[in-house]
Design a protein around this motif. Structure first.
Motif, PDB file in Angstrom:
ATOM      1  N   SER A 175      36.608  41.714  37.295  1.00 43.24           N
ATOM      2  CA  SER A 175      37.620  42.381  38.111  1.00 43.24           C
ATOM      3  C   SER A 175      37.231  42.399  39.590  1.00 43.24           C
ATOM      4  O   SER A 175      38.069  42.655  40.448  1.00 43.24           O
ATOM      5  CB  SER A 175      37.814  43.826  37.635  1.00 43.24           C
ATOM      6  N   GLY A 176      35.941  42.155  39.876  1.00 46.87           N
ATOM      7  CA  GLY A 176      35.453  42.211  41.254  1.00 46.87           C
ATOM      8  C   GLY A 176      34.988  43.592  41.672  1.00 46.87           C
ATOM      9  O   GLY A 176      34.504  43.771  42.781  1.00 46.87           O
ATOM     10  N   ARG A 177      35.129  44.573  40.805  1.00 48.64           N
ATOM     11  CA  ARG A 177      34.719  45.946  41.122  1.00 48.64           C
ATOM     12  C   ARG A 177      33.209  46.044  41.375  1.00 48.64           C
ATOM     13  O   ARG A 177      32.769  46.790  42.226  1.00 48.64           O
ATOM     14  CB  ARG A 177      35.136  46.882  39.996  1.00 48.64           C
ATOM     15  N   PRO A 188      30.189  43.767  42.600  1.00 48.61           N
ATOM     16  CA  PRO A 188      29.845  42.462  43.163  1.00 48.61           C
ATOM     17  C   PRO A 188      28.588  41.898  42.511  1.00 48.61           C
ATOM     18  O   PRO A 188      27.689  42.654  42.130  1.00 48.61           O
ATOM     19  CB  PRO A 188      29.609  42.757  44.645  1.00 48.61           C
TER      20      PRO A 188
END
Length: 111
Positions: free
Chosen positions: A12-14, A16
């Motif tokens: 989700s990119g939450r 990194p």
């Protein structure tokens, strides 16, 4: 922790991550909380619960996943002389998303 850290946080990119290898369907990155001096996680970008839930239709993805695991393992062996490739199942599997750990060295003291 959630049932699927990889989908909910990484993909989700939450959370990194430091990428090692990325293809259209697979991501390998340095573990966010490593248990070994070298600790790289390789995951499919599509949710698959575990190694034992793979279906015949997943064969192409599994081959791509194993190609990335092989590439990462080869890099670690070239740099350090050895590595382990690990996957966990059942109660040993904290995150219910198929993943392989490529590790080198003795476990870090987590105490």
């Amino acid at each position: 922790m959630s049932e699927d850290f990889y989908c909910e946080e990484v993909l989700s990119g939450r959370t990194p991550v430091q990428k090692v290898v990325e293809t259209e369907n697979v991501l390998a990155y340095h573990h966010t909380r490593p248990f070994y001096p070298v600790h790289i996680v390789t995951i499919p970008k599509r949710h698959i619960s575990s190694l034992i839930t793979l279906e015949k239709g997943d064969n192409v993805l599994l081959i791509e996943l194993m190609d990335v695991v092989k590439k990462v393992a080869s890099q670690v062996v070239a740099e350090h002389g050895a590595c382990r490739v690990i996957t966990n199942l059942g109660k040993y599997q904290d995150s219910k998303h198929l993943h392989f750990h490529v590790v080198f060295g003795q476990p870090l003291n987590k105490g």
